[in-house]
Design an enzyme around this catalytic site. Structure first.
Site, PDB file in Angstrom:
ATOM      1  N   GLY A 195       4.730  -7.377 -16.990  1.00 24.87           N
ATOM      2  CA  GLY A 195       3.801  -8.500 -16.945  1.00 24.87           C
ATOM      3  C   GLY A 195       2.826  -8.478 -18.104  1.00 24.87           C
ATOM      4  O   GLY A 195       2.434  -9.526 -18.629  1.00 24.87           O
ATOM      5  N   GLY A 197       3.275   1.709  -2.109  1.00 25.71           N
ATOM      6  CA  GLY A 197       3.679   1.920  -3.492  1.00 25.71           C
ATOM      7  C   GLY A 197       2.620   2.680  -4.267  1.00 25.71           C
ATOM      8  O   GLY A 197       1.516   2.933  -3.771  1.00 25.71           O
ATOM      9  N   HIS A 253       7.672   1.909 -19.624  1.00 26.77           N
ATOM     10  CA  HIS A 253       7.147   2.273 -18.308  1.00 26.77           C
ATOM     11  C   HIS A 253       8.064   3.311 -17.671  1.00 26.77           C
ATOM     12  O   HIS A 253       9.146   3.601 -18.176  1.00 26.77           O
ATOM     13  CB  HIS A 253       7.047   1.042 -17.395  1.00 26.77           C
ATOM     14  CG  HIS A 253       5.892   0.150 -17.719  1.00 26.77           C
ATOM     15  ND1 HIS A 253       5.918  -0.746 -18.765  1.00 26.77           N
ATOM     16  CD2 HIS A 253       4.673   0.021 -17.137  1.00 26.77           C
ATOM     17  CE1 HIS A 253       4.769  -1.393 -18.819  1.00 26.77           C
ATOM     18  NE2 HIS A 253       3.994  -0.951 -17.839  1.00 26.77           N
ATOM     19  N   LYS A 301       7.580  -4.736   3.117  1.00 29.50           N
ATOM     20  CA  LYS A 301       8.516  -5.213   4.130  1.00 29.50           C
ATOM     21  C   LYS A 301       7.839  -5.583   5.445  1.00 29.50           C
ATOM     22  O   LYS A 301       8.489  -6.130   6.342  1.00 29.50           O
ATOM     23  CB  LYS A 301       9.582  -4.144   4.389  1.00 29.50           C
ATOM     24  CG  LYS A 301      10.426  -3.805   3.164  1.00 29.50           C
ATOM     25  CD  LYS A 301      11.438  -2.715   3.475  1.00 29.50           C
ATOM     26  CE  LYS A 301      12.275  -2.364   2.253  1.00 29.50           C
ATOM     27  NZ  LYS A 301      13.256  -1.283   2.544  1.00 29.50           N
ATOM     28  N   LYS A 361      10.028   1.551 -12.515  1.00 29.96           N
ATOM     29  CA  LYS A 361       9.551   0.165 -12.581  1.00 29.96           C
ATOM     30  C   LYS A 361      10.737  -0.783 -12.538  1.00 29.96           C
ATOM     31  O   LYS A 361      11.670  -0.669 -13.334  1.00 29.96           O
ATOM     32  CB  LYS A 361       8.727  -0.069 -13.852  1.00 29.96           C
ATOM     33  CG  LYS A 361       8.141  -1.482 -13.940  1.00 29.96           C
ATOM     34  CD  LYS A 361       7.181  -1.614 -15.105  1.00 29.96           C
ATOM     35  CE  LYS A 361       6.663  -3.035 -15.261  1.00 29.96           C
ATOM     36  NZ  LYS A 361       5.926  -3.510 -14.073  1.00 29.96           N
ATOM     37  N   ALA A 411       0.807  -1.223   0.000  1.00 35.17           N
ATOM     38  CA  ALA A 411       0.000   0.000   0.000  1.00 35.17           C
ATOM     39  C   ALA A 411       0.837   1.270   0.000  1.00 35.17           C
ATOM     40  O   ALA A 411       0.312   2.357  -0.237  1.00 35.17           O
ATOM     41  CB  ALA A 411      -0.941   0.000   1.209  1.00 35.17           C
ATOM     42  N   GLY A 471      -1.810  -7.936  -8.203  1.00 34.09           N
ATOM     43  CA  GLY A 471      -1.537  -6.956  -9.243  1.00 34.09           C
ATOM     44  C   GLY A 471      -0.052  -6.742  -9.438  1.00 34.09           C
ATOM     45  O   GLY A 471       0.362  -5.790 -10.100  1.00 34.09           O
TER      46      GLY A 471
END
Length: 244
Positions: A142, A12, A132, A37, A136, A10, A75
């Site tokens: 992906g 990120g 991107h 972490k 990234k 959360a 995701g």
């Protein structure tokens, strides 16, 4: 009834977007906002788990959620065919649980990949260029990996793409026989071009993400499907009815 959700990752960009979206959506509440972490003990006290971490952490998050008896929406990038196969075998032992792995939550991106699988049956020359933000971590993305795998699967009767000179490093990384070229640049959110070459013509399918808001509809569609999901679901296609 309100579903309690843990969002891992959360802190990120995508995880933060997902957590904020979930918090303002009726029927859901974020009960735990965890970083990549943090410990995962909080997963035992929620109904659903959303994994928006990094490739090296994601399998640990998914396994912890499954061990706690919680369905998971993933995701995070990095779920290649080998990882997905292992996850599918794991879920065969847990018939009451489901995991939804989504390479890209953008509806436009999902449709562009679907169009590419159709075109792949008519062109023998195919390459993918994906771009991107410089932040990234992984490459290829992906989405690019999934697109290449689906194009090759759609060409099962025709055989793999035979790309020339793939021994040269500048020719990109081959994914399911298709060269993929990755760019990481400031100023870009996400873009993918699937380029098909034929006799006397070139077909280019381009999808560009301008804002993270393009992911919101896909995140909500997957989240709403998660409680009833069983086994492994990859992509939004079935959720959006594209496989019907």
């Amino acid at each position: 009834m309100t579903s309690r959700v843990a969002v891992v990752g959360a802190t990120g960009k995508l995880g933060g977007l997902a957590a904020d979206l979930i918090d303002r959506t009726e029927g859901f509440e974020v009960a735990a906002r965890l970083s990549s972490k943090d410990g995962l003990e909080a997963l035992a006290d929620v109904d659903l788990v959303v994994d928006m971490t990094i490739p090296v952490v994601s399998p640990t998050v998914v396994e912890a959620a499954l061990a706690a008896g919680k369905p998971v929406l993933v995701g995070t990038s990095g779920w290649n065919a080998e990882r997905l196969a292992k996850l599918g075998h794991r879920l065969a032992e847990l018939p009451d649980l489901g995991v939804i792995v989504v390479p890209n939550f953008s509806i436009g991106s999902v449709l562009a990949t679907r169009f590419a699988t159709i075109a792949g049956r008519y062109f023998d020359s195919v390459e993918i260029i994906e771009a991107h933000a410089a932040t990234k971590i992984d490459s290829p993305s992906g989405t690019a990996t999934r697109t290449a795998e689906l194009i090759t699967a759609a060409r099962a009767e025709l055989g793999p793409v035979e790309a020339p000179h793939v021994d040269q490093r500048a020719r990109g990384q081959q994914v399911a026989s298709i060269p993929v070229h990755s760019m990481r640049l400031a100023g870009i959110v996400a873009q993918q071009d699937v380029v098909f070459g034929g006799e006397g013509e070139v077909l280019r399918l381009t999808h560009q993400t301008i804002s993270g808001r393009s992911y919101e509809a896909g995140i909500l569609a997957a989240l709403r499907a998660l409680p009833e999901a069983r086994g492994l679901t990859v992509g939004l296609d079935a959720i959006l009815g594209l496989d019907a």
